[in-house]
Each structure stands twice: as C-alpha cells, then as structure tokens.
Scaffold this motif. Sequence first.
Motif, PDB file in Angstrom:
ATOM      1  N   PHE A 234       0.845  -1.194   0.000  1.00  0.00           N
ATOM      2  CA  PHE A 234       0.000   0.000   0.000  1.00  0.00           C
ATOM      3  C   PHE A 234       0.881   1.245   0.000  1.00  0.00           C
ATOM      4  O   PHE A 234       1.918   1.288   0.676  1.00  0.00           O
ATOM      5  CB  PHE A 234      -0.916   0.036   1.215  1.00  0.00           C
ATOM      6  CG  PHE A 234      -1.963  -1.046   1.243  1.00  0.00           C
ATOM      7  CD1 PHE A 234      -2.295  -1.755   0.111  1.00  0.00           C
ATOM      8  CD2 PHE A 234      -2.627  -1.365   2.427  1.00  0.00           C
ATOM      9  CE1 PHE A 234      -3.259  -2.756   0.134  1.00  0.00           C
ATOM     10  CE2 PHE A 234      -3.591  -2.350   2.467  1.00  0.00           C
ATOM     11  CZ  PHE A 234      -3.911  -3.055   1.318  1.00  0.00           C
TER      12      PHE A 234
ATOM     13  N   THR B  58      -0.616   6.527  -3.193  1.00  0.00           N
ATOM     14  CA  THR B  58      -1.429   6.581  -4.407  1.00  0.00           C
ATOM     15  C   THR B  58      -2.374   5.384  -4.559  1.00  0.00           C
ATOM     16  O   THR B  58      -3.131   5.320  -5.523  1.00  0.00           O
ATOM     17  CB  THR B  58      -0.514   6.641  -5.647  1.00  0.00           C
ATOM     18  OG1 THR B  58       0.324   5.474  -5.683  1.00  0.00           O
ATOM     19  CG2 THR B  58       0.366   7.895  -5.596  1.00  0.00           C
ATOM     20  N   THR B  59      -2.330   4.443  -3.619  1.00  0.00           N
ATOM     21  CA  THR B  59      -3.214   3.276  -3.695  1.00  0.00           C
ATOM     22  C   THR B  59      -4.657   3.706  -3.457  1.00  0.00           C
ATOM     23  O   THR B  59      -4.952   4.365  -2.459  1.00  0.00           O
ATOM     24  CB  THR B  59      -2.827   2.216  -2.652  1.00  0.00           C
ATOM     25  OG1 THR B  59      -1.450   1.878  -2.806  1.00  0.00           O
ATOM     26  CG2 THR B  59      -3.671   0.967  -2.819  1.00  0.00           C
TER      27      THR B  59
ATOM     28  N   MET C  54      -7.571  -0.771  -1.177  1.00  0.00           N
ATOM     29  CA  MET C  54      -7.052  -1.147   0.137  1.00  0.00           C
ATOM     30  C   MET C  54      -8.131  -1.818   0.970  1.00  0.00           C
ATOM     31  O   MET C  54      -7.882  -2.839   1.629  1.00  0.00           O
ATOM     32  CB  MET C  54      -6.502   0.093   0.860  1.00  0.00           C
ATOM     33  CG  MET C  54      -5.204   0.622   0.282  1.00  0.00           C
ATOM     34  SD  MET C  54      -4.400   1.861   1.341  1.00  0.00           S
ATOM     35  CE  MET C  54      -5.546   3.227   1.182  1.00  0.00           C
TER      36      MET C  54
END
Length: 459
Positions: free
Chosen positions: A340, A343-344, A349
């Motif tokens: 993670f 920018t994830t 997530m």
Amino acid sequence: MLVPLIVACAMLMENMDATVITTSLPAIAHELGYSPVILKLALTAYVAGLGIFIPASGWMADRFGARRVFSAAIVVFMAGSLGCALSQSLAGFVLARFVQGIGGAMMVPVGRIVIFRTIPKSELIRAIGYLTIPALLGPVIGPPIGGFITTYFDWRWIFLINVPISAVGLWLSSRYLQHWRDDHCPPLDWPGFLLSGIGSAMAMLGLALVGSGLLPAAWIWLLCLLGAVLLYAYWRHAANTDQPLLDLNLLRLPTLRASVLGGSFFRLGLGATPFLLPLSLQVGMGHSAFVAGLVTCASAIGAITMKTIAAPLLQRFGYRRVMLVNACLCGLVLAGYGLFGPTTPLWLMMAVVLFGGLFPSLQFTCLNTIIYADITDQDISKVTSLASVVQQLSLGLGVTIAGLAVEASRRLQGHTGLHSDDFWPAFALIGLFSILSVLPTRQLPAQAGQTLTAQPEQA
C-alpha cells in the motif's frame, strides 16, 4: 449455542476495552494533567494484571467452579471499569486498569473452559466461531469507537458502558452456565504461580514498554530478560513437580503442540497488524484516523463471513491441509499490506483488507479448536491456562518486533520521520511469521482433529 454467545460477549467487551483506550489517551492525559506518554502506564498496568493471574485461572476454575469464577471475573472487570470512569488521579486510574487486567485474566481463559466443558467436540468448530469474532473485532473496532466516544461525548463513557453490559452478563451466566468444578483439585502450586505469574508479568510489561520512552532502554530490556529467566525457572520447576500449575508435558500431544507453537508464530504477525496497519495509513500515507479506521475495520467483514464456512471447509479438507494452506495465504496477504502507498486507491485497500480478514478468522478457528482434540476433560483447565499465557506473550512480542522493524527501516533509509516505504519490511516480516507457523503443523497426522469434524449422531 447460547453459552458460546454469553462467553463471546464477555470476551468482546474485554478485547475492545484493551484497545479502545489507545485513541483516548490524549484526552485522559489532558484531564488528569499528564503527558500522553505517561498515560501508557495504564496500558502496562492492564498487561501486568493479565500476566500475573492468567496462569492461575485454570486452577481457580477447577477449585471454585468455572461459573463462579467467570461471574467473579465479570464483577472484578466491572469494578475496574467503574474505577477508571471515576478516577481523578493518575495513581487511581492506573490501579483501576490493573484491576481490569485481573478480571480479564480470569474472564477470557475461564470463558473458554466453560465452552469446552459444555459443548460436545463435534460442535466445537461452530462454537469457536463465536469466540473468534471478539478476538478479531476487538483490536479492529476498539480504537475507532474510543475516538468517537472521546470526540463527541466524554472519555469516561468508554468505561461506564461496561457496567450495564457486565450486569447483563452476570444475569445470563448465573442463569445459563453450568456450575462445573473438580472435587479432587490438587493444592495450588505456589512456587509455580509466583514464577509463572511474575515472569509473565515482567515479560509482558517489558514488551509493552519497548519504544514507549517511559524507562531507559536498558531497564526495559532488563525487565524482559528477568521475565524470561523466571519463565525458564518455571520450566525447570514444572519438570520436577507432580502437579505443576502449567503442565508443559501436555505439549507432547501433536495437536496441542501444533496449536500452541504454531499459534505463537501466527499470533506474532496477527498481533502486530492492528498496530501496524493504522500507523502506516495515518503516519506513512497521510490518511485521517477515520479513513484508517474504515480500512482496518474492513477485515471484520471477512472474519464474520468466514465463520459461516469454516466448519464445511474443515470437514471437507481436514485440519492439517487447511492450516498449512491457510497460514501461507494469510502470510502473503499480510506481506501484501506493505505494498500500500499514498497513491493506492482507498477502495482497493479496503477490498484487500476485507479479503485478508478471511484467513486469520479461519486460522484462529483451527488453532482454538484443535488444541482440545486429544485431551481429557481433566486437562481442559491446564491446557487453557498454558495456551492463554503463550498467546498473550506472542501478541505482545509481535507488536514489539513490528515496531522495531519499522524503526530499523527508517534509520537504514535515512529518514528523519516515518515514510510510507518504511513499513513494507515490517509487513513482510509479520507475513513470514505467519508462514513459519506451518512448521509445527506439518507434524500433524492427516487425521488430526477428526473428533471435531465428525458429524454428531442423530437421535
């Protein structure tokens, strides 16, 4: 299945209370006039209560009756909660947390004893499903609830809400729990109680204090070392005692050994996750506490879902195969959390964490049931006490190792503050611990746990 629900509710209260305080420490510290760092004494006092009294919980259940001790544990926990809510000084608050720790030390292991003495082995998997959820949900939803109550109400309500819940638990336990006791219970192993209790407390306190700044590092590691020495002294004592408080000879059973030793590795990783994931989301990636709570709580959905399919999986594939494959999958998911970054996407997530919640739930169900597959009713209390001590030490050690790994990564990369890429080595490490839990599991025979997966005979 009313008995497992009663015990599960008590365990959820205890598990949540152990973590709900973490987000409320600044507000509590401000009102009591101390630094939030100093208020970590409240956390360590709770750990001390657990460490001292967990080893004796099984003997107390045998000597005085499981229902009586379980009810007394609820009363003690309620008294500690009320003391926390009414505290006007640091000393009073820390003392009340210690009392809560005593109640928790008796409530969790004795609650399991109640389950395994009243539920047939063929129904244990379903019953343990109710107990798995509090263990997984407590550390996940505790901090967000604590932050919400502290922000919009008053921190004292965190502890006051335990009072009516405890009162209901007392009424239900007195009405529906059987009063089982051992009429031939041997005397308490006092040397073993002192060695194991003080050793466990010192080890847990030392682990809880690592990185806190409350004591010099040398004193903290000395505390851990002394705890380890006392636990080693207990091991020598138990080998030469006819009726030890914690019977280590039980580890000769393959199913018990796989649960305790394999479970220790597994809990090193799982114990660190509720600490590591929110920290990486907030400090490493800059998300708010609310967003971090949303992502972390997603694992609870996966945990609840797994409860409905755990029994069919174990009946179809058997304990050994499920535990081997599931531990590896869990390790890969935990290591994947380290990928993670800022920018994830949030949805990605949450989806990964939700999916990742399936595997710990299944593994906890396996570990918490197969431990009782091959033991007699007379050894239930001893097994529960032994497993509870090892579990608490493993969970505490997992948080410590994860924190040290993050700090080492930060220093090696030359960062003055924590960055998102400082966390992946810690996630990789806790994922490795989960995978290493397969080593004791590989020694299990293929038919291990068949008494638990057998269908109950129809009348």
